[in-house]
Scaffold this active site. Structure first.
Site, mmCIF file in Angstrom:
data_model
loop_
_atom_site.group_PDB
_atom_site.id
_atom_site.type_symbol
_atom_site.label_atom_id
_atom_site.label_comp_id
_atom_site.label_asym_id
_atom_site.label_seq_id
_atom_site.Cartn_x
_atom_site.Cartn_y
_atom_site.Cartn_z
ATOM 1 N N LYS A 27 0.863 -1.182 0.000
ATOM 2 C CA LYS A 27 0.000 0.000 0.000
ATOM 3 C C LYS A 27 0.892 1.222 0.000
ATOM 4 C CE LYS A 27 -4.020 0.450 0.540
ATOM 5 N NZ LYS A 27 -4.980 0.531 -0.573
ATOM 6 N N HIS B 235 -9.948 -7.150 -4.121
ATOM 7 C CA HIS B 235 -9.727 -6.102 -3.127
ATOM 8 C C HIS B 235 -10.098 -6.613 -1.734
ATOM 9 C CE1 HIS B 235 -11.888 -2.909 -0.810
ATOM 10 N NE2 HIS B 235 -10.840 -2.186 -1.110
#
Lengths: 439, 439
Positions: free
Chosen positions: B198, B334
């Site tokens: 991330k 996701h």
């Protein structure tokens, strides 16, 4: 629950001398009824294309299916597709079935084979859970499914053209007037609210006259579609589209007027340039998922014809419904000569497809009560619709006496493959060949 | 089988001080556990987003769901979608969630609500039929599902930044070296074989260094992806794509480098012009089916991120798998902070999606055994994979003591909505605002 046995019943059913651009229907249509027996005592059914080819396809999966859990469908589809993709990659000329009657395209054999197994498995799952098949695959969005009157030009049958073909209540239909009569008879009996004419048989001017006569008789509340199965050139398609601009608007469509997506794309462009947005449908240029985005890109096809029998079963038709919805395309449903098991499969999947924007095709009126294999006789239509029965699975059981009758007729007749061209040569014109475009 | 009661358990679970371009995770993540009780005595479960918004969405369907047959899902989806379409049509600015954290986009509220009901219904159907959910929805194509290591830059927690947030075994991770250490720890524990970082937190040069350090440590057999959640401009995205050309090749991707499909399309064109075909993935610019063909047309996105929680449940993720397959696009999954019920839902649907081309994301390593609501404790990973249990439904049962614990923590904390920006202002920088692009 494990599948313990795959039983195949090849049957023959009377078929009237219907005409299309492919030629003439033989006196008997061929079907295969599939039974899947299980260790739970339940048996699942389906009905598919008939003759040697479809039988061989099903025989080829006998070992794979025997012992299978009927819930494990995605793995079977993956395996059959992977095999087919290798064959398709090696095939000259791609997947088009422009020159093949439905059910005879070797490149969707895997999809037809899988569908016959999948539908019988879904019937089993429905019976095991006490649920109608439409609810097993996600739940219905409608309780009854609308079908269209499917008109054909045809010979009289009996002792006349078509030889040993059965004589039916519709007689000879080779003019606009006869077309209107045929439609009136069919609507009186079934209550259909949409009308499809199989064209590509008579001179386009006569087919235009038929559509106009149907509109004059039934009015604008009965949407009209015409399907010449690629019999026309691009020019002729544009001319017919122009002539029938009003008649095909308001819920109607022009189906496979000419061959290939490129041809249909050109027809579309030329009609749009005249402010004529008659939508085009296809089950010839679009027969597999890969065709759909291409059809959309070319704006060649606005409505895809689904059919659980050759699109790879019910869940694949649901995928097609979703795909066409996302791409802003319409969805209708193709049909082939069939009996009540297929009709119920078509009804269940149609009930579970949110994006189904037209009444489905069905050949059911062309088959007879004498040939029906469903226990209790023919499936009922009310106002052109078939209702989802309040019963588990497909909601029908087999009449084994009728299956035996169908098998016996199959044994006696020489046909093992649909060949409408040969039938034309035999009964109508010894020199007949399917030529595209004919007009 | 009829649903007799919808029970909603709002719970709070410890969450470490993870960073992203949205800001900072609060010390507690919010979830809602859904129970559907039936007249058959069976209870179905699901887990979804937490807080007031998701709870209100579920409350709004209480009357519709009570009394419903759990098989009748398509009708519920149709009704909720129709309502949502009216809201969306009236909404300014369309559906994009560029500026919204997942779970807080009002325009996919119907999809999130439906998903929570659908997954619990599929759990019920699985329990009623004795089948794992993946087989209820068409059959598995794999018996175990591969997940990726999901690395975050983070603060140390405990008494440090993040205030009352829990202290975890990973400590502070704000450098390339710490990233490698975090990854090593996570892979040692879970066996992951793909790695996601991330990004959008540190200066792009530092994030490039982190990816390079991960490649140096783990080698090319561990595909790498980076997801800055739109933090970069088009120029910066191109620069990062250029710098990481080798590192993101061979099964990796660049996820949502910048905002909007148009932006990502431009990044793609500019990278392709340099013979750099690093694929781009998205769960920000592509969040509903209508976005997919548009993303394809612009060639902005090559990989769509699915998620049963906000794509409208498992069958909709299967549709997305099919759609992306037909359009020649890849599919990944996701994730959001979640516990074992969500993990099992993700695993079952992933097992039933033929076109799933990457290991799925999961936040699971960031949650704790103390918070797990699944009977028997945390779900096991072997070689980075979760196996489909040989049990009906999702294959897990609820630990009601743990649910009570989660409810009690929910009652005590002040959060009722995820707000990562507020958390940044509280703990890191009183003036912090999410600015796009940041670099």
């Amino acid at each position: 629950m494990k599948i313990t046995e795959l039983v195949l019943h090849p049957i023959a059913i009377a078929d009237p001398p219907l005409r299309s651009s492919y030629g003439l229907h033989a006196p008997f249509a061929l079907r295969t009824v599939v039974e899947l027996k299980t260790d739970s005592g339940l048996t699942g059914f389906s009905e598919t294309y008939g003759g040697d080819g479809p039988l061989a396809g099903l025989e080829a999966v006998r070992a794979r299916v025997t012992g299978m859990d009927p819930f494990q469908l995605a793995g079977l589809w993956r395996d059959l597709s992977a095999e087919a993709e290798r064959e398709i990659a090696a095939a000259p000329g791609g997947r088009s079935q422009t020159f093949l009657v439905p059910g005879e395209n070797p490149l969707d054999r895997h999809a037809r084979t899988f569908a016959a197994i999948e539908i019988a498995c879904l019937d089993l799952i429905g019976k095991a859970t006490g649920k109608p098949v439409c609810d097993v695959i996600g739940g219905r969005v409608r309780d009854r499914v609308s079908f269209s009157a499917y008109l054909f030009y045809k010979h009289g049958g009996g002792g006349g053209v078509g030889g040993d073909a059965r004589e039916d209540e519709y007689g000879e239909v080779l003019s606009a007037e006869a077309c209107v009569r045929e439609c009136r008879q069919m609507i009186a009996q079934y209550g259909f609210r949409e009308i499809k004419l199989k064209g590509g048989v008579l001179d386009p001017a006569m087919e235009i006259a038929s559509i106009r006569a149907l509109r004059a008789e039934f009015g604008a509340s009965y949407p009209l579609r015409i399907d010449p199965n690629c019999a026309w050139s691009v020019d002729t398609s544009v001319e017919v589209g122009r002539a029938l601009k009003n008649e095909l608007s308001g819920g109607g469509y022009l189906e496979d007027p000419c061959a290939t997506l490129e041809g249909m794309g050109e027809v579309r462009r030329r009609l749009l340039a005249e402010r004529n947005d008659t939508p085009q449908a296809s089950n010839v240029a679009v027969t597999c998922f890969a065709d759909v985005p291409r059809a959309r890109e070319l704006d060649a096809v606005q409505i895809v014809l689904s059919d659980p029998h050759y699109w790879g079963g019910m869940r694949n038709v649901q995928q097609l419904s979703h795909l066409t919805g996302v791409l802003g395309m319409g969805l209708s449903m193709h049909s082939n000569s069939h009996l009540g098991v297929s009709l119920m499969a078509m009804t269940h999947v149609a009930a579970a497809c949110p994006n189904l924007t037209y009444a489905c095709d069905t050949h059911y009126p062309w088959q007879t009560a004498q040939d029906e294999i469903v226990e209790g006789g023919r499936v009922k239509f009310v106002d052109g619709c078939v209702a989802i029965p309040d019963k588990p699975g497909l909601g029908v059981e087999l009449d084994y006496d009728q299956i035996a009758r169908g098998r016996e007729r199959y044994r006696k007749i020489p046909f093992r493959k649909r060949d409408d061209e040969a039938e034309m040569r035999k009964h109508v014109d010894p020199a007949w060949k399917r030529v595209l475009p004919r007009w």
